[in-house]
Design an enzyme around this catalytic site. Sequence first.
Site, mmCIF file in Angstrom:
data_model
loop_
_atom_site.group_PDB
_atom_site.id
_atom_site.type_symbol
_atom_site.label_atom_id
_atom_site.label_comp_id
_atom_site.label_asym_id
_atom_site.label_seq_id
_atom_site.Cartn_x
_atom_site.Cartn_y
_atom_site.Cartn_z
ATOM 1 N N TYR A 21 0.833 -1.210 0.000
ATOM 2 C CA TYR A 21 0.000 0.000 0.000
ATOM 3 C C TYR A 21 0.866 1.258 0.000
ATOM 4 O O TYR A 21 1.815 1.380 0.767
ATOM 5 C CB TYR A 21 -0.925 0.026 1.221
ATOM 6 C CG TYR A 21 -1.742 1.310 1.282
ATOM 7 C CD1 TYR A 21 -2.737 1.554 0.332
ATOM 8 C CD2 TYR A 21 -1.487 2.284 2.235
ATOM 9 C CE1 TYR A 21 -3.464 2.732 0.350
ATOM 10 C CE2 TYR A 21 -2.207 3.468 2.261
ATOM 11 C CZ TYR A 21 -3.196 3.691 1.317
ATOM 12 O OH TYR A 21 -3.905 4.869 1.329
ATOM 13 N N GLY B 234 -6.663 4.958 -0.667
ATOM 14 C CA GLY B 234 -8.014 5.054 -0.145
ATOM 15 C C GLY B 234 -8.879 3.923 -0.652
ATOM 16 O O GLY B 234 -8.515 2.739 -0.597
ATOM 17 N N ARG C 295 -14.976 38.107 41.875
ATOM 18 C CA ARG C 295 -14.472 37.226 42.928
ATOM 19 C C ARG C 295 -13.968 35.891 42.388
ATOM 20 O O ARG C 295 -13.031 35.293 42.937
ATOM 21 C CB ARG C 295 -15.606 36.979 43.926
ATOM 22 C CG ARG C 295 -15.210 36.175 45.125
ATOM 23 C CD ARG C 295 -16.264 36.036 46.206
ATOM 24 N NE ARG C 295 -17.603 36.393 45.838
ATOM 25 C CZ ARG C 295 -18.697 35.673 46.158
ATOM 26 N NH1 ARG C 295 -18.558 34.526 46.797
ATOM 27 N NH2 ARG C 295 -19.900 36.081 45.833
#
Length: 516
Positions: free
Chosen positions: A56, A63, A287
Site C-alpha cells: 500500500y 483510499g 471574585r
Amino acid sequence: MDMHTVVVGTSGTTAEDVVAVARHGARIELSTAAVDALAASRLIVDALAAKPEPVYGVSTGFGALASRHISPELRAQLQRNIVRSHAAGMGPRVEREVVRALMFLRLKTVASGHTGVRPEVAQTMADVLNAGITPVVHEYGSLGCSGDLAPLSHCALTLMGEGEAEGPDGTVRPAGELLAAHGIAPVELREKEGLALLNGTDGMLGMLVMALADLRNLYTSADITAALSLEALLGTDKVLAPELHAIRPHPGQGVSADNMLRVLAGSGLTGHHQDDAPRVQDAYSVRCAPQVNGAGRDTLDYAAVVAGRELASSVDNPVVLPDGRVESNGNFHGAPVAYVLDFLAIVAADLGSICERRTDRLLDKNRSHGLPPFLAHDAGVDSGLMIAQYTQAALVSEMKRLAVPASADSIPSSAMQEDHVSMGWSAARKLRTAVDNLARIVAVELYAATRAVEIRAAQGLTPAPASQAAVAALRAAGAQGPGPDRFLAPDLAAADTFVREGRLVAAVEPVTGPLA
C-alpha cells in the site's frame, strides 16, 4: 527574515521551533542524522517497490482505490496524480504563518525517517521555506482524517513546480516561476513520496501550537485586566489569598490568583468596598476570576501535552518501521488534536464572557460603586464607553457560537472507506477566529478598567504601582484616557494591538516581577 536557524533532526522539534519558522522566518537546516535516516528508509521503500507483491502506498492506489496494483512504469504518474487531484481546496487563502507551520511540520515528520521520502525531497521542502515561498492553500478541503489532505496537497504541488504560491514580496505567482527565480529545481516524485507529503495532521497541529502561544499571553493579560477591574470596582483582594486557593489545588487557579495579587500590591483602592454602601461580597465575575481563568490555564496545559506528543510523532500511512516493515495504520486520524482545539475554543469563550461581565459592571452606575455612567465625561452629553461594551458583547456572542465543537461532527468520505473523520482542521480554523476575538474582548476590558482606575485616582484614591504602569503604557500606545467623547475605534484598535503583542504583560512585569 530572522537569521535564527532551526535544525530539523529525526526528533526533538519543539513548539518554539514551529513559532520561529512560521511567524519569524527562521531558517531551516536538516541534521546529518535526519539525512541518514531519510536515506535508510528510502532503501527499504526502493526494495519493496522492486518486488512483485503489492504494498500500500508504494505499488497500489490509495483510499478506496487501494486494491489496484500499479505497474512500475505508472508509479511516478500515480504520485503526481495524487498531489494534483488532492489539491482541491476552495475558499479564501489561509494565512501565511499557517502554511509555513504546515510545511515545516510535514518536513519534521519526513525527516524522522519513517516516511520513505528521499533526502533531496526533504531538502527541497527546506529550500522552499528558506526562500520565503508560501504555497496558496485554501480554507476548505480538510476533514482532519488521512491528515490535512487538500492543504498539504497544495504545498506538495508547489514542490512539483505547479499551482500558485506567494513569493517573499507577497506577490502570488505560478509556483514554477518562483522556484526558478530562487534556483530551486522542482521535485520528481517517486514511489510513496506523493502520499507521504499529504498524510499528516500538520495543519491542525501548527494552528494548535500557535494558538497556545497566543492564549498564554491572553490568559496572563486577562489576569491583569481582572485585577484592574477589581481595583476600579473597589473590590477586596482578600479572595486572592494563597491559603484560600491552596485548599482547592487546581494549579492554574493558584497561578491566576497570584498574578492578580501581585498586580494589586500596594493599591489604595482595594478594601474600600464598604465606603459607599455595605457589600459583603464582590460579584462572581470579580471574585471568581482566578477560578475561571485558572481552569482555562489548566486546559491550555493539557492541550500543550497533546501538542507535545504530536510534535514527537511521525504521522504517515503507511510508515517505514526500523525493522524494515512498511505498515498501514490509522495515526493520521486527527481526533487527539481536534478535541483539544475544541476544548480551547470553549475556555476562550468563557474567558471572554467573564471579561465582558466585568466591563458591563464598570459601566453601570448602579453596580460600579461611584463611577460615572458608562465612564462618561458628562453623562447624557457623552455616551462614554456604552457602545464599546456593545462591540465586546457582539464578540462574546460570536465566541459562544465558535465554541460549538467541530470534533463532535463527522461526515463519511472516499466511498465509505473513510467513514469517520475528525474535523480537526475546522476546529483549528474556528479557534483562530476565537483567539483573535478574545484579544479584542480583553482589550475592551483593559480600556474600560484603565479609564475607571484613572477616574478613581481623580477621586483621591491611589492605584497600585502595577496599575499605574499599565495605564501609562496603554496611553503611550495611543489609547487615550478619560475625557469628552471622541472617535473611539482607533483607541480600541490601539488597545487590541497592545494586548495582542504582549505589551500589557511587559508593562507590568517590571513592577510585579515575571507573571506566569
